[in-house]
Design an enzyme around this catalytic site. Structure first.
Site, short mmCIF file in Angstrom:
data_model
loop_
_atom_site.label_atom_id
_atom_site.label_comp_id
_atom_site.label_asym_id
_atom_site.label_seq_id
_atom_site.Cartn_x
_atom_site.Cartn_y
_atom_site.Cartn_z
CB SER A 114 -57.28 -8.46 -102.21
OG SER A 114 -57.64 -9.78 -101.90
CG HIS B 151 -54.46 -5.37 -101.41
ND1 HIS B 151 -54.63 -5.01 -102.74
CD2 HIS B 151 -54.50 -6.72 -101.38
CE1 HIS B 151 -54.78 -6.10 -103.46
NE2 HIS B 151 -54.71 -7.16 -102.67
CE LYS C 168 -51.68 -7.40 -105.32
NZ LYS C 168 -51.86 -8.57 -104.47
C1 LIG Z 1 -51.75 -10.00 -104.82
C2 LIG Z 1 -51.62 -10.73 -103.55
C3 LIG Z 1 -50.65 -11.71 -103.38
C4 LIG Z 1 -49.80 -12.20 -104.53
O1 LIG Z 1 -48.80 -11.33 -104.81
P1 LIG Z 1 -48.07 -11.40 -106.25
O2 LIG Z 1 -46.82 -10.65 -106.05
O3 LIG Z 1 -49.02 -10.77 -107.22
O4 LIG Z 1 -47.84 -12.85 -106.54
C5 LIG Z 1 -50.49 -12.28 -102.14
N1 LIG Z 1 -51.30 -11.92 -101.10
C6 LIG Z 1 -52.28 -11.01 -101.25
C7 LIG Z 1 -53.13 -10.67 -100.09
C8 LIG Z 1 -52.48 -10.40 -102.48
O5 LIG Z 1 -53.46 -9.51 -102.63
#
Ligand SMILES: *Cc1c(COP(=O)(O)O)cnc(C)c1O
Length: 397
Positions: free
Chosen positions: A181, A209, A240
């Site tokens: 990320s 991602h 995302k």
């Molecule tokens: C954003 C993210 C999460 C968390 O996901 P949410 O649905 O926002 O709680 C978990 N793992 C990674 C690698 C992330 O980038």
């Protein structure tokens, strides 16, 4: 309260204090701060809404339909009376999407990582976790009570050293992200599959991602690398690129059954609202019916890198993903640069320790399908100009 205030003032002193800034979302790719300081519309490079689906009319309509049909909430955990058929429809769709036999939906990525990792491992087991893994993965590891070995980022040789020394006799889990990320780089999955087989471990891949972007139908890097069958726990989020909310785990039917019975963040939490499930279902449908979206996004990212180079910024011309980190180094300088960009119409978040290592503060640019070529060229110009103006040296990672 005194000790809380003291801690807060130390955060401020160390340049680590964070605060919320309310915004209004305009058309996809644009937002507006509701505080007076930056009131003009800003080009948004901070969002993970990579495919610009969060405001997609078909998804919005699906959400409306589910609200009308099922109401606002499900009224309980799924093991109680919250288990709408809709969840099963989504899980069947996710399983197909990830080319696995089964899938289970979690409330969020954070809850999912906490629940999955702490169920799969416990005292006497060992987790091998990439040093740059997301905080939710790290917290899941700590909650599990298992031994934790953090190997050097994207370094299979170091991982193998660690496995040789620390594998032990209990259960072992290797956990990585497919696209990281904060650095936007990609995990060498085929090499990890060799190691997981050689050292008899489980392999978990978080595709937060990558979901919707990589792989022929958006199924992620594990699909693109052809290792879906070798990944024991394929994890991803709906919040995302898919523009909705929640998370999924795909794998074997035994894994699913085990998690339903064991993952406390699944068992003791209310099921997601039906409208959210409807949006996620529609997002998967859109992504599967439009297989070119991910590729187009990556082309935009490559174009942005070219613009950065043409604007005179040093660094890498090629990257693995839609995430483009601009390394600043010092935290205060990163915040100053983000502020200067904002004054000139470009919103990118400054990412500071502890989210990234000390001395590696950066601006993180997330490219979205909503960005036009003009938007990208303009943003590169603003970044270059802003860094010159305030005398901050940057490098494109
Ligand atoms: C954003 C993210 C999460 C968390 O996901 P949410 O649905 O926002 O709680 C978990 N793992 C990674 C690698 C992330 O980038």
């Amino acid at each position: 309260m005194d000790t809380l205030a003291k801690w807060l003032s130390e955060q401020t002193r160390d340049g680590k204090h964070r605060s919320l800034t309310p915004i209004k979302r305009l058309s996809p790719g644009f937002l507006q701060s509701t505080t007076t300081e930056f009131s003009a519309p800003l080009l948004d490079f901070s969002s993970n809404d990579y495919l610009a689906l969060s405001q997609h009319p078909e998804m919005v309509m699906a959400g409306h339909r589910c609200l009308d049909t099922y109401g606002c909430g499900v009224g309980g955990a799924r093991l109680m009376s919250g288990d709408l058929e809709l969840f099963h429809e989504l899980e069947d769709r996710v399983a197909r999407f990830k080319t696995r036999e089964a899938a289970l939906v979690f409330g969020s990525g954070y809850l999912g990582n906490l629940g999955v990792i702490s169920s799969l491992t416990g005292r006497g087991d060992v987790i091998f976790s990439d040093r740059l893994n997301h905080a939710s993965i790290h917290d899941g590891c700590r909650l599990s009570g298992a031994g934790l070995v953090r190997f050097r980022h994207n370094d299979p040789d170091h991982l193998e050293d660690c496995l040789k020394k620390k594998r032990g006799k209990g259960r072992a889990l290797i956990v990585v992200e497919s696209i990281y990320s904060m650095d936007g780089d990609r995990c060498p999955l085929p090499e990890l599959v060799v190691l997981k087989q050689r050292y008899d471990t489980l392999l978990m891949v978080d595709e937060a991602h990558a979901t919707g972007i990589f792989g022929s139908n958006g199924g992620g890097v594990i699909q693109e690398d052809g290792v879906s069958e070798q990944v024991d726990v394929a994890f991803g989020t709906f919040g995302k690129a898919l523009g909705s909310y929640g998370a999924y785990v795909a794998g074997s039917p035994i894994l699913k059954d085990f998690l339903i019975n064991r993952a406390r963040s699944f068992i003791f939490s209310t099921g997601l609202p039906p409208a959210v499930i409807g949006c996620s279902l529609t997002a998967l449908k859109i992504v599967e019916e439009n297989p070119g979206m991910g590729k187009k996004l990556l082309e935009k990212a490559a174009f942005f890198r070219m613009c950065l180079c043409q604007a005179g910024l040093p660094g890498e011309l090629t990257g693995a993903s839609q995430i483009i980190p601009i390394l600043v180094g010092d935290s205060d300088a990163a915040v100053a640069l983000a502020d200067e960009c904002r004054r000139n119409g470009v919103f990118a978040t400054a990412v500071r320790p502890p989210t990234v290592p000390v001395g590696a503060a950066r601006l993180r640019f997330s490219i979205s399908l909503a960005h036009t070529s003009e938007n990208l060229r303009e943003a590169a110009g603003v970044l270059a100009e802003s860094s010159r103006k305030i005398g901050v040296r940057v490098r494109v990672l």
